[in-house]
Design a protein around this motif. Structure first.
Motif, PDB file in Angstrom:
ATOM      1  N   THR A 185      64.722  65.738  47.061  1.00  0.00           N
ATOM      2  CA  THR A 185      63.823  66.650  46.354  1.00  0.00           C
ATOM      3  C   THR A 185      62.360  66.262  46.564  1.00  0.00           C
ATOM      4  N   TYR A 186      62.094  64.961  46.692  1.00  0.00           N
ATOM      5  CA  TYR A 186      60.718  64.535  46.977  1.00  0.00           C
ATOM      6  C   TYR A 186      60.285  65.026  48.366  1.00  0.00           C
ATOM      7  N   LEU A 187      61.172  64.871  49.338  1.00  0.00           N
ATOM      8  CA  LEU A 187      60.837  65.311  50.701  1.00  0.00           C
ATOM      9  C   LEU A 187      60.656  66.825  50.765  1.00  0.00           C
ATOM     10  N   VAL A 188      61.518  67.558  50.060  1.00  0.00           N
ATOM     11  CA  VAL A 188      61.405  69.016  50.046  1.00  0.00           C
ATOM     12  C   VAL A 188      60.094  69.453  49.399  1.00  0.00           C
ATOM     13  N   ALA A 189      59.740  68.806  48.275  1.00  0.00           N
ATOM     14  CA  ALA A 189      58.514  69.165  47.554  1.00  0.00           C
ATOM     15  C   ALA A 189      57.266  68.881  48.382  1.00  0.00           C
ATOM     16  N   ASN A 190      57.353  67.903  49.274  1.00  0.00           N
ATOM     17  CA  ASN A 190      56.190  67.522  50.070  1.00  0.00           C
ATOM     18  C   ASN A 190      56.302  67.966  51.529  1.00  0.00           C
ATOM     19  N   ASN A 191      57.266  68.842  51.789  1.00  0.00           N
ATOM     20  CA  ASN A 191      57.441  69.358  53.139  1.00  0.00           C
ATOM     21  C   ASN A 191      56.708  70.693  53.263  1.00  0.00           C
ATOM     22  N   HIS A 192      55.691  70.730  54.099  1.00  0.00           N
ATOM     23  CA  HIS A 192      54.903  71.947  54.263  1.00  0.00           C
ATOM     24  C   HIS A 192      55.022  72.463  55.702  1.00  0.00           C
ATOM     25  N   SER A 193      56.230  72.390  56.236  1.00  0.00           N
ATOM     26  CA  SER A 193      56.441  72.807  57.624  1.00  0.00           C
ATOM     27  C   SER A 193      56.623  74.316  57.760  1.00  0.00           C
ATOM     28  N   GLN A 194      56.714  75.026  56.639  1.00  0.00           N
ATOM     29  CA  GLN A 194      56.812  76.480  56.685  1.00  0.00           C
ATOM     30  C   GLN A 194      55.524  77.097  56.168  1.00  0.00           C
ATOM     31  N   GLY A 195      55.253  78.301  56.615  1.00  0.00           N
ATOM     32  CA  GLY A 195      54.051  78.975  56.182  1.00  0.00           C
ATOM     33  C   GLY A 195      54.156  80.471  56.381  1.00  0.00           C
ATOM     34  N   VAL A 196      53.149  81.174  55.906  1.00  0.00           N
ATOM     35  CA  VAL A 196      53.095  82.631  56.021  1.00  0.00           C
ATOM     36  C   VAL A 196      51.810  83.013  56.741  1.00  0.00           C
ATOM     37  N   ILE A 197      51.921  83.922  57.696  1.00  0.00           N
ATOM     38  CA  ILE A 197      50.751  84.411  58.422  1.00  0.00           C
ATOM     39  C   ILE A 197      49.944  85.323  57.497  1.00  0.00           C
ATOM     40  N   MET A 198      48.642  85.065  57.420  1.00  0.00           N
ATOM     41  CA  MET A 198      47.792  85.773  56.468  1.00  0.00           C
ATOM     42  C   MET A 198      46.845  86.771  57.128  1.00  0.00           C
ATOM     43  N   HIS A 199      47.011  87.012  58.423  1.00  0.00           N
ATOM     44  CA  HIS A 199      46.155  87.962  59.135  1.00  0.00           C
ATOM     45  C   HIS A 199      47.023  88.869  60.006  1.00  0.00           C
ATOM     46  N   SER A 200      46.471  90.025  60.366  1.00  0.00           N
ATOM     47  CA  SER A 200      47.214  90.996  61.173  1.00  0.00           C
ATOM     48  C   SER A 200      46.871  90.874  62.655  1.00  0.00           C
ATOM     49  N   ASN A 201      47.806  91.334  63.493  1.00  0.00           N
ATOM     50  CA  ASN A 201      47.599  91.424  64.934  1.00  0.00           C
ATOM     51  C   ASN A 201      47.169  90.094  65.556  1.00  0.00           C
ATOM     52  N   ILE A 202      47.910  89.035  65.239  1.00  0.00           N
ATOM     53  CA  ILE A 202      47.596  87.703  65.755  1.00  0.00           C
ATOM     54  C   ILE A 202      48.294  87.509  67.100  1.00  0.00           C
ATOM     55  N   LYS A 203      47.529  87.161  68.109  1.00  0.00           N
ATOM     56  CA  LYS A 203      48.079  86.882  69.424  1.00  0.00           C
ATOM     57  C   LYS A 203      48.576  85.438  69.473  1.00  0.00           C
ATOM     58  N   VAL A 204      49.853  85.271  69.692  1.00  0.00           N
ATOM     59  CA  VAL A 204      50.438  83.932  69.809  1.00  0.00           C
ATOM     60  C   VAL A 204      50.302  83.481  71.257  1.00  0.00           C
ATOM     61  N   LYS A 205      49.765  82.289  71.456  1.00  0.00           N
ATOM     62  CA  LYS A 205      49.476  81.773  72.781  1.00  0.00           C
ATOM     63  C   LYS A 205      50.611  80.888  73.298  1.00  0.00           C
ATOM     64  N   THR A 206      50.649  80.746  74.619  1.00  0.00           N
ATOM     65  CA  THR A 206      51.662  79.882  75.231  1.00  0.00           C
ATOM     66  C   THR A 206      51.267  78.413  75.176  1.00  0.00           C
ATOM     67  N   ALA A 207      49.994  78.133  74.871  1.00  0.00           N
ATOM     68  CA  ALA A 207      49.486  76.762  74.790  1.00  0.00           C
ATOM     69  C   ALA A 207      48.363  76.730  73.754  1.00  0.00           C
ATOM     70  N   PRO A 208      48.042  75.548  73.222  1.00  0.00           N
ATOM     71  CA  PRO A 208      46.980  75.454  72.212  1.00  0.00           C
ATOM     72  C   PRO A 208      45.581  75.574  72.823  1.00  0.00           C
ATOM     73  N   ASP A 209      45.311  76.760  73.354  1.00  0.00           N
ATOM     74  CA  ASP A 209      44.053  76.993  74.059  1.00  0.00           C
ATOM     75  C   ASP A 209      43.748  78.489  74.005  1.00  0.00           C
ATOM     76  N   ASP A 210      42.512  78.828  73.701  1.00  0.00           N
ATOM     77  CA  ASP A 210      42.122  80.238  73.633  1.00  0.00           C
ATOM     78  C   ASP A 210      42.309  80.955  74.965  1.00  0.00           C
ATOM     79  N   ASN A 211      42.204  80.223  76.068  1.00  0.00           N
ATOM     80  CA  ASN A 211      42.288  80.819  77.399  1.00  0.00           C
ATOM     81  C   ASN A 211      43.718  80.927  77.926  1.00  0.00           C
ATOM     82  N   SER A 212      44.687  80.446  77.159  1.00  0.00           N
ATOM     83  CA  SER A 212      46.075  80.519  77.617  1.00  0.00           C
ATOM     84  C   SER A 212      46.606  81.944  77.457  1.00  0.00           C
ATOM     85  N   LYS A 213      47.748  82.205  78.072  1.00  0.00           N
ATOM     86  CA  LYS A 213      48.327  83.546  78.054  1.00  0.00           C
ATOM     87  C   LYS A 213      48.872  83.895  76.670  1.00  0.00           C
ATOM     88  N   ASP A 214      48.876  85.202  76.389  1.00  0.00           N
ATOM     89  CA  ASP A 214      49.483  85.682  75.152  1.00  0.00           C
ATOM     90  C   ASP A 214      50.998  85.719  75.315  1.00  0.00           C
TER      91      ASP A 214
END
Length: 254
Positions: A185-214
């Protein structure tokens, strides 16, 4: 001069009113937010609920009502996030599940998660019996009861019987279970590996770089798993197996 004193009086009244509002108890403020919701002032109600949440109040009803207000106000990402938080506090609540399902229907491209198998549901329900501190306190109490039982069995021959031995076995098993649950329960309470996207039309990249492909596009309200992260980018995965990188600023961690 008269205008000057009138302005001073107005400022004093505003400060006094603000102080009185801050002194109002959380229940009164919660009721006031409910009143705003009933008046169809959904944006104002959501802001009032959110202020209580930001101050550290973590009740299922608070997140649930906030989700309802956000949903009515057309803020899908905040609605999904609030329902998910409510579900963390009450995994078996059917009303929360129903409203979360309605909110997810407004998420473009929503991918439904695989349902939990029965033993996963049982384990999740067991996690709600106590918080981490409660499980930890129970572990300590059971440990000392086990020690006392072992001492009786060892130093008082008249007490050495099968009932005491079986009692010690039961105490040992419970102690181990409480310890496992305290850690889990301690690990679950402190596990923040999930999240919710808060913006629309987000392009997911193939690499952590603005110049990478969508790779693909995601919308506000999509629930994601955060598998990795750099300083600015988070690697996300969806329920259908898609993975990619987006700015961490687009994700609100659960």
């Amino acid at each position: 001069m008269k205008a000057f004193f009138s302005a001073i009086t107005m400022i004093v009244l505003l400060i006094t009113g603000s102080a009185q509002a801050q002194q109002a108890g959380p229940q009164q403020r919660f009721d006031a937010a409910n009143s705003l919701y009933q008046q169809s002032k959904f944006t104002e109600a959501a802001a009032a609920y959110q202020q209580l949440i930001d101050e550290g109040y973590q009740q299922k009803s608070l997140y649930f009502n906030a989700g309802n207000a956000y949903y009515k106000a057309g803020k899908t990402g905040d609605a999904v996030y609030s329902y998910e938080k409510a579900l963390q506090l009450a995994p078996g609540d059917e009303a929360v599940k129903h409203n979360l399902s309605l909110a997810n229907q407004k998420v473009s491209g929503y991918v439904e998660e695989l349902p939990l198998v029965f033993f996963q549901q049982w384990w999740q329900q067991l996690q709600q019996v106590h918080k981490a501190n409660g499980w930890a306190v129970g572990t300590v109490e059971l440990f000392w009861l086990l020690v006392a039982g072992i001492m009786l069995n060892s130093f008082l021959p008249g007490w050495k019987n099968k009932f005491l031995r079986w009692g010690n076995y039961a105490l040992g098993t419970l102690c181990a279970l409480y310890l496992i649950m305290a850690i889990d329960t301690y690990l679950v309470a402190n596990n923040h590996s999930q999240g919710v996207i808060m913006h629309s039309n987000i392009k997911v990249k193939t690499a952590p770089d603005d110049n990478s492909k969508d790779a693909f596009e995601i919308q506000e309200g999509m629930k994601v798993q955060v598998a990795d992260a750099t300083k600015d980018y988070c690697k996300i995965s969806l329920a259908d197996g898609k993975t990619g990188w987006v700015s961490c600023n687009y994700i609100k961690r659960l």
